[in-house]
Write a protein that holds these residues in place. Structure first.
Motif, PDB file in Angstrom:
ATOM      1  N   SER A  32       0.806  -1.223   0.000  1.00 35.93           N
ATOM      2  CA  SER A  32       0.000   0.000   0.000  1.00 35.93           C
ATOM      3  C   SER A  32       0.839   1.273   0.000  1.00 35.93           C
ATOM      4  CB  SER A  32      -0.929   0.005   1.225  1.00 35.93           C
ATOM      5  OG  SER A  32      -0.169   0.127   2.416  1.00 35.93           O
ATOM      6  N   VAL A  33       2.164   1.149  -0.032  1.00 34.76           N
ATOM      7  CA  VAL A  33       3.030   2.334  -0.011  1.00 34.76           C
ATOM      8  C   VAL A  33       3.657   2.545  -1.386  1.00 34.76           C
ATOM      9  CG1 VAL A  33       3.549   2.106   2.444  1.00 34.76           C
ATOM     10  CG2 VAL A  33       5.047   1.024   0.764  1.00 34.76           C
ATOM     11  N   ASP A  34       4.045   3.776  -1.652  1.00 40.04           N
ATOM     12  CA  ASP A  34       4.679   4.105  -2.934  1.00 40.04           C
ATOM     13  C   ASP A  34       6.195   3.901  -2.913  1.00 40.04           C
ATOM     14  OD1 ASP A  34       2.250   4.896  -4.053  1.00 40.04           O
ATOM     15  OD2 ASP A  34       2.444   6.936  -3.263  1.00 40.04           O
ATOM     16  N   ILE A  35       6.795   4.060  -1.718  1.00 40.71           N
ATOM     17  CA  ILE A  35       8.263   4.019  -1.625  1.00 40.71           C
ATOM     18  C   ILE A  35       8.680   3.012  -0.563  1.00 40.71           C
ATOM     19  CG2 ILE A  35      10.371   5.360  -1.267  1.00 40.71           C
ATOM     20  CD1 ILE A  35       8.652   7.904  -1.727  1.00 40.71           C
ATOM     21  N   ARG A  36       9.559   2.110  -0.939  1.00 42.94           N
ATOM     22  CA  ARG A  36      10.134   1.172   0.036  1.00 42.94           C
ATOM     23  C   ARG A  36      11.617   1.492   0.178  1.00 42.94           C
ATOM     24  NH1 ARG A  36       8.174  -4.877  -0.395  1.00 42.94           N
ATOM     25  NH2 ARG A  36       8.954  -4.759   1.753  1.00 42.94           N
ATOM     26  N   ASN A  62       9.065   6.258   8.535  1.00 49.42           N
ATOM     27  CA  ASN A  62       7.856   5.448   8.677  1.00 49.42           C
ATOM     28  C   ASN A  62       6.646   6.256   9.115  1.00 49.42           C
ATOM     29  OD1 ASN A  62       8.421   2.774   7.814  1.00 49.42           O
ATOM     30  ND2 ASN A  62       9.752   2.503   9.586  1.00 49.42           N
ATOM     31  N   GLU A  63       6.845   7.488   9.529  1.00 52.12           N
ATOM     32  CA  GLU A  63       5.694   8.345   9.814  1.00 52.12           C
ATOM     33  C   GLU A  63       5.058   8.888   8.536  1.00 52.12           C
ATOM     34  OE1 GLU A  63       6.199  11.296  12.811  1.00 52.12           O
ATOM     35  OE2 GLU A  63       6.732   9.829  14.366  1.00 52.12           O
ATOM     36  N   ARG A  64       5.738   8.716   7.411  1.00 51.00           N
ATOM     37  CA  ARG A  64       5.149   9.069   6.114  1.00 51.00           C
ATOM     38  C   ARG A  64       4.204   7.954   5.668  1.00 51.00           C
ATOM     39  NH1 ARG A  64       8.400  12.749   2.667  1.00 51.00           N
ATOM     40  NH2 ARG A  64       7.373  11.675   0.932  1.00 51.00           N
ATOM     41  N   ASP A  65       3.032   8.322   5.217  1.00 47.56           N
ATOM     42  CA  ASP A  65       2.069   7.324   4.750  1.00 47.56           C
ATOM     43  C   ASP A  65       2.524   6.633   3.479  1.00 47.56           C
ATOM     44  OD1 ASP A  65       0.357   7.871   6.854  1.00 47.56           O
ATOM     45  OD2 ASP A  65      -0.752   9.410   5.733  1.00 47.56           O
ATOM     46  N   ASP A  66       3.358   7.332   2.691  1.00 48.66           N
ATOM     47  CA  ASP A  66       3.737   6.775   1.388  1.00 48.66           C
ATOM     48  C   ASP A  66       5.026   5.958   1.432  1.00 48.66           C
ATOM     49  OD1 ASP A  66       5.556   8.819   1.780  1.00 48.66           O
ATOM     50  OD2 ASP A  66       5.365   9.672  -0.230  1.00 48.66           O
ATOM     51  N   THR A  67       5.622   5.808   2.618  1.00 46.74           N
ATOM     52  CA  THR A  67       6.950   5.190   2.707  1.00 46.74           C
ATOM     53  C   THR A  67       6.980   4.094   3.768  1.00 46.74           C
ATOM     54  OG1 THR A  67       7.994   7.302   2.091  1.00 46.74           O
ATOM     55  CG2 THR A  67       9.419   5.642   3.101  1.00 46.74           C
ATOM     56  N   MET A 174      12.499  11.936  -0.577  1.00 52.71           N
ATOM     57  CA  MET A 174      11.323  11.073  -0.736  1.00 52.71           C
ATOM     58  C   MET A 174      10.250  11.755  -1.588  1.00 52.71           C
ATOM     59  SD  MET A 174      12.120   8.282   0.880  1.00 52.71           S
ATOM     60  CE  MET A 174      13.800   8.651   0.362  1.00 52.71           C
ATOM     61  N   ASP A 175      10.055  13.039  -1.368  1.00 51.56           N
ATOM     62  CA  ASP A 175       9.080  13.780  -2.178  1.00 51.56           C
ATOM     63  C   ASP A 175       9.488  13.776  -3.652  1.00 51.56           C
ATOM     64  OD1 ASP A 175       7.642  14.367   0.095  1.00 51.56           O
ATOM     65  OD2 ASP A 175       8.440  16.405   0.319  1.00 51.56           O
ATOM     66  N   ALA A 176      10.786  14.004  -3.896  1.00 47.16           N
ATOM     67  CA  ALA A 176      11.280  14.027  -5.276  1.00 47.16           C
ATOM     68  C   ALA A 176      11.153  12.653  -5.924  1.00 47.16           C
ATOM     69  CB  ALA A 176      12.736  14.499  -5.298  1.00 47.16           C
TER      70      ALA A 176
END
Length: 613
Positions: A32-36, A62-67, A174-176
């Motif tokens: 469910s995450v975009d970045i591992r 890990n506090e990022r929802d996408d990572t 991570m944003d980039a």
């Protein structure tokens, strides 16, 4: 993968290192995450799980929802052998996923002797060792940490380096990455995009030319997005910086099995041998009340029985009394011990030590660094023999009997008399114990004396110095041993061959990349561990690559030489370091930052206690 791993665990040492599932471990749905992100520590679990930087960045990401950030450690040779025999690639602890299946693989570089483990971990993961050979579907490999300030010995292996404090830079990376991934762009486009982020260095975007004598002729960007100078990033408002309110608690024992509170970053002292004291400037503190509240939460969550205060010089923390009083009010009733490492000899407080060691008394450590006052002035240690004797007299009177003394051998301008001073000073420390009335002595005093080998490091006033060769170090260690007269003084020393290798990679350039590859083929790994260090294999690797190791560590540089790390800007200027180097030879001290600003350059960050002039 999990079944294959489970089958081999009972046939290796300390299988708990490879199981994961500890209290506080982050669990997410990897799909469910975009970045591992695979956070790789190039040493074993017991060492890596003690590393504060990993604890901070693991929870921050890990506090990022996408990572989803997962931990990876170097397996012991017995585990590695089983993994290779059973075709098991290097895997993460959280989900047992192969590292090659992650989006970004990040290494923290805390000491030069871990470089061979970086190479071995990439190979064990099935990732191409050299970045130029990686395909579009392979992870990006990045690195940061203390040794990243001279990134060149790993320049061919790392896609990008992070200069400075990861909490400040990684969220932007991570944003980039998220934006790039959605665009479906080529691998190179991501690297070009993050070049715009301050603190990111992409080695492939720079070309190096060499002179006939082997020194650097030029170091230039080869594309428009690459900056001429890469400036480190720092957290300016450290008081409000991120720190996790929960920690992963290992099942097995680790090197530092305790709560670690980082009270400030940077150092006001400027000891001329200490790289950390320069690259972590300026000093930035965290409020004592916040630290007390954080400690309460962490002790409650983890069940740890010890708190350690972390900094380069704990007694320089301006709120130390308030902090220790606040901590002791909370933890004494819970039988939690408070540890204060990095105390200075010249502002040691017996009252403080008696308060913090009410639960249990441990040994006290001091670092005179040199045996003579002359040499202590050369290195700008800023403490005297009387400071040390006053401090040990206080602790002996307070009931302590164990004292550890740290020295260095091989310092610039060192003489035999300076080395003999190690034994003389140690004897004076022991004499302070026997000045006590017999009724106040608590058994026999034990003095432990340790002598490491001086290794010149980048971004210090000694970065231009030659390092002593191995035979000279052996001779000096012998002089130091002969200076110890009492059986109550135990003397230990650091291995000269590992110090030799550390010195090579500390100030190395890109030509060492091929040596690392050759060393990997020759079986080098875990070089920081005596039982695995193979100096003959390293010598063979240098010979195979036609590289003279002594060029990097036993050659004195001129002040105008282009150094492999000159394209990195840590704030402290090269002109300031040169000035300090010249003052060292004059045996002159300079004031610390709180006494007077010496215009080192760190004020350019407009943070901490630096003063703009």
């Amino acid at each position: 993968m999990i079944d294959k791993i489970d089958k081999i665990l009972m046939s290796v040492q300390k299988p708990v290192q490879y199981t994961g599932g500890e209290l506080g471990m982050v669990k997410k749905d990897a799909g469910s995450v975009d970045i591992r992100f695979a956070f790789c520590f190039p040493d074993n679990y017991e060492v890596g799980m003690s590393h504060l930087g990993m604890k901070i960045l693991y929870h921050l990401l890990n506090e990022r929802d996408d990572t989803y950030c997962e931990r990876v450690f170097a397996p012991w040779p017995d585990m590695e052998q089983k993994m290779r025999e059973n075709d098991i690639k290097l895997f993460s602890l959280e989900t047992k996923t192969s590292v090659s299946d992650f989006d970004i693989v990040g290494f923290t570089l805390m000491y030069e002797l871990c470089y061979s483990n970086v190479i071995n971990m990439l190979d064990l993961a099935g990732i191409k060792i050299k970045s130029s050979e990686r395909g579009e579907d392979e992870p990006f490999v990045c690195a940061g940490g203390a040794c990243a300030y001279n990134p060149e010995p790993l320049a061919d292996m790392i896609d990008f380096f992070i200069m400075g404090e990861g909490e400040e830079v990684l969220p932007e990376v991570m944003d980039a990455y998220s934006t790039w991934k959605k665009s479906g762009g080529k691998r190179e486009k991501f690297l070009e995009a993050i070049c715009e982020i301050e603190g990111i260095y992409v080695p492939a975007f720079y070309d190096v030319a060499y002179k006939e004598d082997g020194t650097i002729a030029s170091f230039e960007p080869n594309r428009a997005c690459a900056k001429k100078k890469i400036k480190k990033r720092i957290i300016r408002d450290f008081d409000n910086s991120y720190f996790p309110e929960q920690l992963v608690v290992p099942y097995g024992e680790t090197v530092h099995d305790r709560v670690t509170l980082e009270i400030f970053r940077g150092c006001i002292r400027g000891c001329r041998f200490c790289q950390a004291g320069y690259v972590y400037r300026p000093v930035r503190e965290k409020n004592a009340k916040k630290l007390v509240e954080l400690a309460k939460k962490l002790v409650s969550q983890t069940g740890y029985e010890e708190i350690s205060l972390c900094s380069l010089s704990t007694s320089d923390y301006t709120q130390l009394s308030e902090l220790t009083e606040g901590l002791l009010d909370e933890i004494c009733k819970k039988k939690v011990n408070l540890s204060l490492p990095s105390l200075r000899i010249d502002n040691f407080s017996l009252d403080l030590m008696e308060k913090v060691q009410t639960v249990r008394k441990s040994g006290i450590t001091f670092a005179p660094e040199a045996g003579s006052q002359r040499l202590r002035d050369v290195i700008k240690k800023g403490v005297t023999e009387q400071d040390l004797l006053n401090s040990v007299s206080l602790i002996f009177n307070g009931g302590w009997t164990n004292v550890k003394l740290y020295f260095m051998i091989g310092l610039p301008t060192e003489t035999s008399e300076d080395i003999m001073g190690i034994g003389a000073l140690s004897s004076k420390v022991l004499d302070e114990y026997y000045k006590l009335p017999k009724e106040k002595r608590h058994g026999a005093a034990r003095i432990s004396v340790s002598a490491s080998t001086f290794v010149p490091k980048p971004f210090t006033p000694f970065q231009w110095e030659a390092q002593d060769d191995i035979e000279t170090i052996y001779e000096k260690q012998g002089i130091a041993r002969s200076s110890i007269k009492s059986k109550q003084i135990k003397f230990s020393w650091h291995d000269a061959e590992t110090s030799f290798l550390e010195g090579v990679f500390a100030r190395g350039d890109r030509r060492l990349c091929d040596v690392l590859v050759a060393a990997h083929k020759n079986g080098c790994k875990f070089d920081g561990w005596n039982e695995y260090f193979d100096f003959e294999a390293w010598k063979k690797s240098f010979e195979e690559c036609g590289v003279d190791a002594t060029f990097y560590n036993q050659r004195k540089r001129s002040f105008d030489e282009i150094l492999p790390w000159d394209h990195i800007d840590v704030g402290v200027t090269k002109a300031f370091l040169e000035k300090e180097a010249r003052l060292a030879y004059e045996e002159k001290l300079t004031p610390n930052c709180r006494e007077q600003c010496t215009n080192c350059g760190a004020a350019c960050f407009k943070g901490g206690i630096c003063v703009e002039r």
